[in-house]
Design a protein around this motif. Structure first.
Motif, PDB file in Angstrom:
ATOM      1  N   LEU A  20       0.832  -1.210   0.000  1.00 49.99           N
ATOM      2  CA  LEU A  20       0.000   0.000   0.000  1.00 49.99           C
ATOM      3  C   LEU A  20       0.864   1.256   0.000  1.00 49.99           C
ATOM      4  CD1 LEU A  20      -2.801  -1.073   2.506  1.00 49.99           C
ATOM      5  CD2 LEU A  20      -2.925  -1.005   0.006  1.00 49.99           C
ATOM      6  N   GLN A  21       1.957   1.251   0.764  1.00 48.58           N
ATOM      7  CA  GLN A  21       2.863   2.405   0.775  1.00 48.58           C
ATOM      8  C   GLN A  21       3.479   2.616  -0.608  1.00 48.58           C
ATOM      9  OE1 GLN A  21       2.532   4.046   4.591  1.00 48.58           O
ATOM     10  NE2 GLN A  21       3.616   4.854   2.868  1.00 48.58           N
ATOM     11  N   ALA A  22       3.842   1.525  -1.277  1.00 46.67           N
ATOM     12  CA  ALA A  22       4.413   1.631  -2.619  1.00 46.67           C
ATOM     13  C   ALA A  22       3.396   2.210  -3.602  1.00 46.67           C
ATOM     14  CB  ALA A  22       4.893   0.266  -3.101  1.00 46.67           C
ATOM     15  N   LEU A  23       2.147   1.804  -3.475  1.00 49.71           N
ATOM     16  CA  LEU A  23       1.105   2.347  -4.342  1.00 49.71           C
ATOM     17  C   LEU A  23       0.900   3.840  -4.096  1.00 49.71           C
ATOM     18  CD1 LEU A  23      -1.462  -0.567  -4.181  1.00 49.71           C
ATOM     19  CD2 LEU A  23      -0.121   0.142  -6.175  1.00 49.71           C
ATOM     20  N   LEU A  24       0.949   4.257  -2.838  1.00 52.22           N
ATOM     21  CA  LEU A  24       0.825   5.685  -2.534  1.00 52.22           C
ATOM     22  C   LEU A  24       2.008   6.475  -3.090  1.00 52.22           C
ATOM     23  CD1 LEU A  24      -0.586   5.753   1.105  1.00 52.22           C
ATOM     24  CD2 LEU A  24      -1.763   6.384  -1.015  1.00 52.22           C
ATOM     25  N   ALA A  25       3.200   5.907  -3.005  1.00 50.01           N
ATOM     26  CA  ALA A  25       4.380   6.573  -3.569  1.00 50.01           C
ATOM     27  C   ALA A  25       4.247   6.719  -5.083  1.00 50.01           C
ATOM     28  CB  ALA A  25       5.640   5.794  -3.214  1.00 50.01           C
ATOM     29  N   THR A  26       3.708   5.709  -5.728  1.00 53.65           N
ATOM     30  CA  THR A  26       3.469   5.788  -7.174  1.00 53.65           C
ATOM     31  C   THR A  26       2.480   6.900  -7.486  1.00 53.65           C
ATOM     32  OG1 THR A  26       3.898   3.434  -7.409  1.00 53.65           O
ATOM     33  CG2 THR A  26       2.657   4.498  -9.186  1.00 53.65           C
ATOM     34  N   ASN A  27       1.444   7.018  -6.672  1.00 49.44           N
ATOM     35  CA  ASN A  27       0.442   8.059  -6.839  1.00 49.44           C
ATOM     36  C   ASN A  27       1.076   9.450  -6.696  1.00 49.44           C
ATOM     37  OD1 ASN A  27      -2.212   8.934  -7.280  1.00 49.44           O
ATOM     38  ND2 ASN A  27      -2.693   8.924  -5.116  1.00 49.44           N
ATOM     39  N   GLU A  28       1.992   9.604  -5.736  1.00 50.72           N
ATOM     40  CA  GLU A  28       2.691  10.882  -5.554  1.00 50.72           C
ATOM     41  C   GLU A  28       3.577  11.197  -6.749  1.00 50.72           C
ATOM     42  OE1 GLU A  28       2.555  13.222  -3.034  1.00 50.72           O
ATOM     43  OE2 GLU A  28       0.792  12.080  -2.435  1.00 50.72           O
ATOM     44  N   THR A  29       4.247  10.195  -7.279  1.00 50.72           N
ATOM     45  CA  THR A  29       5.099  10.390  -8.450  1.00 50.72           C
ATOM     46  C   THR A  29       4.277  10.853  -9.641  1.00 50.72           C
ATOM     47  OG1 THR A  29       6.629   8.696  -7.672  1.00 50.72           O
ATOM     48  CG2 THR A  29       6.753   9.276 -10.003  1.00 50.72           C
ATOM     49  N   LEU A  30       3.110  10.268  -9.818  1.00 51.76           N
ATOM     50  CA  LEU A  30       2.210  10.672 -10.889  1.00 51.76           C
ATOM     51  C   LEU A  30       1.862  12.153 -10.764  1.00 51.76           C
ATOM     52  CD1 LEU A  30       0.366   9.851 -13.292  1.00 51.76           C
ATOM     53  CD2 LEU A  30      -1.396   9.338 -11.610  1.00 51.76           C
ATOM     54  N   ALA A  31       1.634  12.596  -9.554  1.00 50.61           N
ATOM     55  CA  ALA A  31       1.271  13.996  -9.318  1.00 50.61           C
ATOM     56  C   ALA A  31       2.383  14.940  -9.739  1.00 50.61           C
ATOM     57  CB  ALA A  31       0.945  14.211  -7.844  1.00 50.61           C
ATOM     58  N   SER A  32       3.622  14.536  -9.525  1.00 54.66           N
ATOM     59  CA  SER A  32       4.736  15.415  -9.888  1.00 54.66           C
ATOM     60  C   SER A  32       4.975  15.445 -11.392  1.00 54.66           C
ATOM     61  CB  SER A  32       6.009  14.976  -9.161  1.00 54.66           C
ATOM     62  OG  SER A  32       6.465  13.728  -9.650  1.00 54.66           O
ATOM     63  N   GLN A  33       4.474  14.466 -12.106  1.00 54.37           N
ATOM     64  CA  GLN A  33       4.691  14.393 -13.546  1.00 54.37           C
ATOM     65  C   GLN A  33       3.530  14.955 -14.360  1.00 54.37           C
ATOM     66  OE1 GLN A  33       5.529  10.265 -14.266  1.00 54.37           O
ATOM     67  NE2 GLN A  33       7.515  10.374 -13.259  1.00 54.37           N
ATOM     68  N   GLY A  35       0.021  17.417 -13.890  1.00 59.01           N
ATOM     69  CA  GLY A  35      -0.671  18.280 -12.957  1.00 59.01           C
ATOM     70  C   GLY A  35      -2.087  18.677 -13.340  1.00 59.01           C
ATOM     71  N   SER A  36      -2.684  18.021 -14.306  1.00 58.57           N
ATOM     72  CA  SER A  36      -4.021  18.436 -14.741  1.00 58.57           C
ATOM     73  C   SER A  36      -5.075  18.126 -13.669  1.00 58.57           C
ATOM     74  CB  SER A  36      -4.401  17.749 -16.053  1.00 58.57           C
ATOM     75  OG  SER A  36      -4.757  16.407 -15.830  1.00 58.57           O
ATOM     76  N   SER A  37      -6.200  18.805 -13.763  1.00 58.83           N
ATOM     77  CA  SER A  37      -7.274  18.590 -12.779  1.00 58.83           C
ATOM     78  C   SER A  37      -7.850  17.172 -12.884  1.00 58.83           C
ATOM     79  CB  SER A  37      -8.374  19.629 -12.948  1.00 58.83           C
ATOM     80  OG  SER A  37      -8.964  19.515 -14.234  1.00 58.83           O
ATOM     81  N   ASP A  38      -7.845  16.589 -14.081  1.00 57.16           N
ATOM     82  CA  ASP A  38      -8.322  15.215 -14.234  1.00 57.16           C
ATOM     83  C   ASP A  38      -7.432  14.249 -13.453  1.00 57.16           C
ATOM     84  OD1 ASP A  38     -10.428  15.937 -15.857  1.00 57.16           O
ATOM     85  OD2 ASP A  38      -9.336  15.542 -17.720  1.00 57.16           O
ATOM     86  N   ILE A  39      -6.129  14.463 -13.538  1.00 55.69           N
ATOM     87  CA  ILE A  39      -5.189  13.618 -12.803  1.00 55.69           C
ATOM     88  C   ILE A  39      -5.393  13.807 -11.307  1.00 55.69           C
ATOM     89  CG2 ILE A  39      -2.744  13.222 -12.273  1.00 55.69           C
ATOM     90  CD1 ILE A  39      -3.641  12.071 -14.962  1.00 55.69           C
ATOM     91  N   GLN A  40      -5.611  15.039 -10.864  1.00 58.45           N
ATOM     92  CA  GLN A  40      -5.818  15.309  -9.441  1.00 58.45           C
ATOM     93  C   GLN A  40      -7.066  14.585  -8.930  1.00 58.45           C
ATOM     94  OE1 GLN A  40      -3.570  16.762  -7.647  1.00 58.45           O
ATOM     95  NE2 GLN A  40      -4.707  16.558  -5.761  1.00 58.45           N
ATOM     96  N   ASN A  41      -8.133  14.618  -9.689  1.00 57.68           N
ATOM     97  CA  ASN A  41      -9.357  13.917  -9.297  1.00 57.68           C
ATOM     98  C   ASN A  41      -9.129  12.405  -9.230  1.00 57.68           C
ATOM     99  OD1 ASN A  41     -10.885  16.237  -9.031  1.00 57.68           O
ATOM    100  ND2 ASN A  41     -11.558  16.194 -11.152  1.00 57.68           N
ATOM    101  N   TYR A  42      -8.393  11.885 -10.189  1.00 57.70           N
ATOM    102  CA  TYR A  42      -8.054  10.461 -10.186  1.00 57.70           C
ATOM    103  C   TYR A  42      -7.262  10.122  -8.927  1.00 57.70           C
ATOM    104  CZ  TYR A  42      -5.572   6.159 -11.240  1.00 57.70           C
ATOM    105  OH  TYR A  42      -5.050   4.899 -11.163  1.00 57.70           O
ATOM    106  N   ARG A  43      -6.279  10.959  -8.592  1.00 57.72           N
ATOM    107  CA  ARG A  43      -5.435  10.725  -7.426  1.00 57.72           C
ATOM    108  C   ARG A  43      -6.242  10.706  -6.136  1.00 57.72           C
ATOM    109  NH1 ARG A  43      -1.859  14.520  -6.181  1.00 57.72           N
ATOM    110  NH2 ARG A  43      -0.829  13.035  -4.811  1.00 57.72           N
ATOM    111  N   TYR A  44      -7.217  11.601  -6.015  1.00 57.18           N
ATOM    112  CA  TYR A  44      -8.057  11.617  -4.810  1.00 57.18           C
ATOM    113  C   TYR A  44      -8.798  10.286  -4.656  1.00 57.18           C
ATOM    114  CZ  TYR A  44      -7.332  16.666  -4.346  1.00 57.18           C
ATOM    115  OH  TYR A  44      -6.789  17.912  -4.189  1.00 57.18           O
ATOM    116  N   GLY A  45      -9.360   9.803  -5.740  1.00 60.30           N
ATOM    117  CA  GLY A  45     -10.068   8.520  -5.706  1.00 60.30           C
ATOM    118  C   GLY A  45      -9.131   7.358  -5.419  1.00 60.30           C
ATOM    119  N   PHE A  46      -7.964   7.397  -6.029  1.00 61.78           N
ATOM    120  CA  PHE A  46      -6.956   6.357  -5.831  1.00 61.78           C
ATOM    121  C   PHE A  46      -6.532   6.309  -4.365  1.00 61.78           C
ATOM    122  CE2 PHE A  46      -2.667   4.645  -5.910  1.00 61.78           C
ATOM    123  CZ  PHE A  46      -2.723   3.649  -6.858  1.00 61.78           C
ATOM    124  N   SER A  47      -6.247   7.480  -3.794  1.00 64.75           N
ATOM    125  CA  SER A  47      -5.847   7.558  -2.388  1.00 64.75           C
ATOM    126  C   SER A  47      -6.959   7.070  -1.466  1.00 64.75           C
ATOM    127  CB  SER A  47      -5.459   8.986  -2.015  1.00 64.75           C
ATOM    128  OG  SER A  47      -4.306   9.376  -2.732  1.00 64.75           O
TER     129      SER A  47
END
Length: 68
Positions: A20-33, A35-47
């Motif tokens: 689970l920690q590795a998946l969260l780290a992947t989610n954070e990496t996605l955010a740094s690469q 930055g669109s609002s669609d990606i942000q919404n996806y990240r909230y659901g993923f988290s």
């Protein structure tokens, strides 16, 4: 009828936490690469999904430190 437990059916809680920690780290990496609002919404659901699994296993997660 005797029921056996196969090795692949048993998970150590610490291993689940690590996954689970590795998946969260992947989610954070996605955010740094991306930055669109669609990606942000996806990240909230993923988290939220990761948090739900952690809660189901009674696992406490930490905020990912990508440089650890």
């Amino acid at each position: 009828m005797k029921q056996s437990i196969r090795g692949s059916d048993v998970f150590v809680k610490e291993d689940v936490r690590s996954v689970l920690q590795a998946l969260l780290a992947t989610n954070e990496t996605l955010a740094s690469q991306m930055g669109s609002s669609d990606i942000q919404n996806y990240r909230y659901g993923f988290s939220a999904a990761i948090a739900a699994v952690a809660t189901a296993f009674d696992i406490k997660l930490e905020r990912p430190d990508l440089w650890q």
